[in-house]
Structures are given as C-alpha cells and as structure tokens.
Design a protein around this motif. Structure first.
Motif, mmCIF file in Angstrom:
data_model
loop_
_atom_site.group_PDB
_atom_site.id
_atom_site.type_symbol
_atom_site.label_atom_id
_atom_site.label_comp_id
_atom_site.label_asym_id
_atom_site.label_seq_id
_atom_site.Cartn_x
_atom_site.Cartn_y
_atom_site.Cartn_z
ATOM 1 N N CYS A 84 58.114 15.553 8.208
ATOM 2 C CA CYS A 84 58.426 16.943 8.524
ATOM 3 C C CYS A 84 57.908 17.239 9.921
ATOM 4 O O CYS A 84 56.721 17.080 10.195
ATOM 5 C CB CYS A 84 57.763 17.883 7.504
ATOM 6 S SG CYS A 84 58.111 19.619 7.832
ATOM 7 N N TYR B 143 54.223 16.729 7.125
ATOM 8 C CA TYR B 143 54.308 16.051 5.826
ATOM 9 C C TYR B 143 55.088 14.754 5.946
ATOM 10 O O TYR B 143 56.091 14.689 6.643
ATOM 11 C CB TYR B 143 54.967 17.021 4.825
ATOM 12 C CG TYR B 143 55.200 16.456 3.441
ATOM 13 C CD1 TYR B 143 54.198 16.486 2.476
ATOM 14 C CD2 TYR B 143 56.435 15.905 3.100
ATOM 15 C CE1 TYR B 143 54.429 15.972 1.204
ATOM 16 C CE2 TYR B 143 56.677 15.386 1.834
ATOM 17 C CZ TYR B 143 55.658 15.431 0.890
ATOM 18 O OH TYR B 143 55.893 14.929 -0.364
ATOM 19 N N CYS C 36 61.549 19.588 2.864
ATOM 20 C CA CYS C 36 60.094 19.376 2.808
ATOM 21 C C CYS C 36 59.496 20.141 1.632
ATOM 22 O O CYS C 36 59.654 21.346 1.530
ATOM 23 C CB CYS C 36 59.453 19.846 4.116
ATOM 24 S SG CYS C 36 57.656 19.804 4.074
ATOM 25 N N ALA D 232 56.496 20.856 1.124
ATOM 26 C CA ALA D 232 55.353 21.671 1.539
ATOM 27 C C ALA D 232 55.777 22.960 2.222
ATOM 28 O O ALA D 232 55.283 24.036 1.901
ATOM 29 C CB ALA D 232 54.462 20.851 2.493
ATOM 30 N N CYS D 233 56.768 22.879 3.150
ATOM 31 C CA CYS D 233 57.114 24.087 3.903
ATOM 32 C C CYS D 233 58.579 24.491 3.819
ATOM 33 O O CYS D 233 58.953 25.556 4.281
ATOM 34 C CB CYS D 233 56.698 23.932 5.379
ATOM 35 S SG CYS D 233 57.826 22.880 6.310
ATOM 36 N N CYS E 208 55.441 20.683 9.627
ATOM 37 C CA CYS E 208 54.082 20.698 9.092
ATOM 38 C C CYS E 208 53.433 19.308 9.055
ATOM 39 O O CYS E 208 52.274 19.187 8.671
ATOM 40 C CB CYS E 208 54.048 21.342 7.705
ATOM 41 S SG CYS E 208 54.774 20.308 6.425
#
Ligand SMILES: [Zn+2]
Length: 440
Positions: free
Chosen positions: A378, A383, A360, A362-363, A381
C-alpha cells in the motif's frame, strides 16, 4: 375436381416474371370459364437460395382451384397460355417448369417443398413422384429443373406465411419512380392499419418495395393481412402505367428454411441452423467477420457479411459464447462448406473478467503490486501482504442475448427481417443448444 398448377422459371434475363405469367394465366382461366372456386391465394414460394441451378429470384408459383371444365381441355389451354407468355414477354422457350396435379397429391408433394427449400433435389426425385401419382401429376412441358420448383410450390403446406401484393406495369419504358409517389411509399409501413413491412427501410433510407431490372413488377407490398395490402395500394393511388395487381400468399420473410441441423449436416447447398459454442472470431479484410463454432459434433465455419448489418454483434462475440447461426451453406473453393449467416441468436454469453488489485485491509486504498511474486503493497499506509489474491471483476459485454436479423434492406427473400423479428413473428423453432461440455 381440384386442380393445382405450378410454374417455375417463366422469366429470362431479357424480361418476364413467373408471378406475371401466373397473373396472365389466371386471367385467361377465369375468362374461359375454367375456374369454379379458387381454393386459396396464389402461392409465391421462394426456394433454397444456395442451389447453383436456379432461376432469378428463385421463386416458383402455384394456383389451386376447382375445375369447371374438362381436364383434357385444361392442359392444352395452360400450355398455350404459358407459351404465349414466353414468346411475348420473356423471350425464351425452354426450361420452364410446368406441373399440373389433378385431385389431391399435396401431402406427398410437401416433402419435395422442404427438400427444395433446404437441400439440393435431384430430378430423379420427380420421376418417382410421377410414378407414385397414378396419373394425377402431369408435366406437360417436359421434365426439367424448373419442375422441382413448380412441384415444390404446389406442395408448400402454407403453415407459415406472409402476403405480397404485386403490381405489374404495362410498359418497361416508363421509369418505375415516375409512376409511384415515393413519399407515400416510404410512409406505408408506419400506418398499422395496413400491416405492411419492408416497403421502406428507414435504417438505410431506401425503398425496398421497388425491384430493379427488366421486370414487369412495378412494386411489391409485403404484409401480414391481404385486406390491409389492398388498402395500402389504394392509399398509394397509382393511376397510370399498370396492367393489374395480384396478391400472393408466400413463404417470404418466414425463415422457413431454418431447420435445425448438426454441424456435420451443414453440407454445401443446404440451409439450416446450428447452435454451438464460439471457438474463434476473426475480422476479415473488407469488414466481414469469420466465426467458428463447435456444436459438439464438430466445428463449422460461418461468415457474417457487412450487408447483413450483423457484423457489429459478431465482432463482439468471444470464445465461449453460445450462439445459434442460421443461413445457407455455400461451397468455397479450398475451404469447403461455409455458412452465410442470416440470423444470429446470442443464446448465452461467456463471463469475462478483468484482474484488479485488491483493496488495502488497513486503509482502504487500492494496493499496488510489490513486484513479481512479492505480493502487494500500500503506497498510502505502507501495508504489505503476500496473502491477498487479485480480484476478478466481471466485464460488461455490450452485446445482448436474443435474436439478431438484418434490416429490410439487408434481408433476402426468405430471411426474417427486423420488423417481423422485433414483433416476434416467425421466430424459428428453438433447437437444442448447449456448451460443448454438455454433450459429453
Ligand atoms: Zn493502506
């Protein structure tokens, strides 16, 4: 004058051994004053193991020396000695190959050695050699199949060799194990002074140096140095039940029959090596492995047998690996020529990958599939993406590049056994290898 004597097939299922016949003959020749100078160690030459017509052990012997008496006296003496041996020890009278060469004809005969080592030799080849010899070559016991081996032994150029010290026993009645200290025999190879190999196979915990069956050979010590072999024999301290011993120079354990060939030339009864790309790997009932390879000229079926100890490596091969396979081609009913593998070299490994989901952005958590054709999501989070592709992660193959050969117990006479391969001794010439695509 230089004289070469070659013998093949002086053994029989009832007893006797060609090496023993040569030992007796040499003793007689020395006693009767025939031998001026011995030109080399006696030769023990192993020939093509896939030829259907052959003697037990498929070994022929040769002796080369300067003759001190008249050539006319030598021939009847040798014939008499061989016939006496056959009568007393082997219990047979026919089919023995005996060749005597006066003067130098070795160069012409070296070709017959390579043919008899790697292919099938027709007896008409010998007729041609007799004609071409201008009387130098005589076959006093007639032209038979054994003459191929006898001539090949004389023609062996002895460029790659090992030694074998053979101890002959005086009686078949005492079991071999009663005459030799097996503990000492098992430790000989561990002392580097002796330079012996394959006396004992620690991998299967078996003494390899002692043959079985009705054979005058008590034991055979193989090594790289004749003096080391004599010292090893002294260390064993065999004190009773032996007739004598003799050291042979031999093509054993040299892989001399591994000549590079194209797959289409790997016909039944030939030996050699083929390098190519693995196209299939199949485990067969009983533990053997069938490999199919393509060398750009065609495909070849090869079998790796359990006894060779190479099936683990063979089974871990995959389509696309590049290997070199050496051995002998046998004829299989309904299949045709099948290579029986004695040496397996892993030249190049195909790259294998597993697909993994991307991380991911983002995280940093590992993404999950959002469903077929819907990209990734995800769970940590929330995503979502349709842009990212699965990652290809290389897989560790668990098989190493390099030459793999049988241990001593699984090795045949000509095969390069593990201790020699590990030491880098007698590794066959590298044939050109490549992937199928390299040939176009
Ligand atoms: Zn995330």
């Amino acid at each position: 004058m230089k004289v070469s004597i070659g013998i093949d097939g002086a053994d029989s299922p009832r007893g006797g051994c060609t090496t023993h016949a040569l030992y007796r003959l040499l003793k007689g020749l020395l006693k009767e004053g025939y031998v001026g100078r011995i030109l080399d160690y006696p030769y023990l030459v192993r020939l093509n193991p896939s030829v259907p017509f052959k003697t037990r052990g498929n070994g022929a012997v040769a002796l080369k020396f300067e003759l001190r008496r008249e050539p006319e006296e030598l021939v009847p003496f040798v014939v008499g000695a061989i016939e006496e041996y056959l009568r007393e020890v082997s219990g047979r009278v026919d089919g023995v190959g005996l060749a005597i060469v006066f003067g130098d004809y070795d160069g012409e005969l070296s070709q017959i050695y390579y043919e008899a080592l790697t292919d099938y030799v027709h007896r008409s080849r010998i007729e041609g050699l007799i004609e071409g010899s201008n009387g130098r070559l005589v076959l006093p016991m007639g032209l038979n199949r054994g003459c191929v081996g006898a001539l090949a032994a004389i023609g062996w150029p002895a460029t790659r060799f090992t030694y074998e010290l053979l101890v002959h026993r005086s009686s078949y009645l005492t079991p071999r194990e009663a005459l030799v200290d097996l503990g000492k025999l098992a430790s000989v190879d561990l002392d580097p002074r002796y330079r012996t190999f394959c006396t004992f196979d620690p991998e299967v915990c078996r003494v390899v140096a002692i043959p079985r069956g009705p054979d005058p050979v008590l034991l055979g010590l193989r090594g790289l140095d004749p003096e080391g072999l004599v010292e090893a024999l002294e260390y064993l301290g065999i004190s009773k039940g032996i007739e004598g011993w003799i050291i042979f120079k031999t093509n054993q354990a040299t892989g001399d029959h591994y000549i590079p060939r194209a797959s289409r030339d790997m016909k039944p009864f030939r030996t050699g090596c083929v390098a190519g790309e693995v196209t299939s790997v199949r485990s067969v009932l009983g533990g053997d492995v069938e490999l199919r390879i393509n060398d750009g000229f065609g495909s070849l079926v090869a079998y790796v047998f359990k006894e060779s100890g190479l099936t683990g490596i063979a089974r871990s091969l995959v389509r696309g690996d590049v290997v070199r396979l050496c051995g002998t081609v046998r004829y299989w009913e309904g299949v045709g020529g099948v290579l029986h593998v004695e040496l397996l070299e892993v030249v190049d490994l195909a790259e294998l990958y597993v697909k993994r989901n991307p991380v991911c952005p983002a995280c940093g958590a590992r993404l999950k599939s959002a469903g077929r054709g819907k990209g990734f999501k995800c769970v940590k989070c929330g995503y979502r993406t349709r842009e990212l592709e699965p990652l290809l992660q290389p897989v560790s193959r668990g098989v190493s590049r390099g030459i793999h050969v049988p241990s001593c117990g699984g090795a045949k006479h000509l095969t390069i056994p593990k201790p020699l391969a590990d030491a880098g001794t007698y590794i066959p010439e590298q044939a050109p290898v490549g992937r199928i695509s390299d040939f176009y």
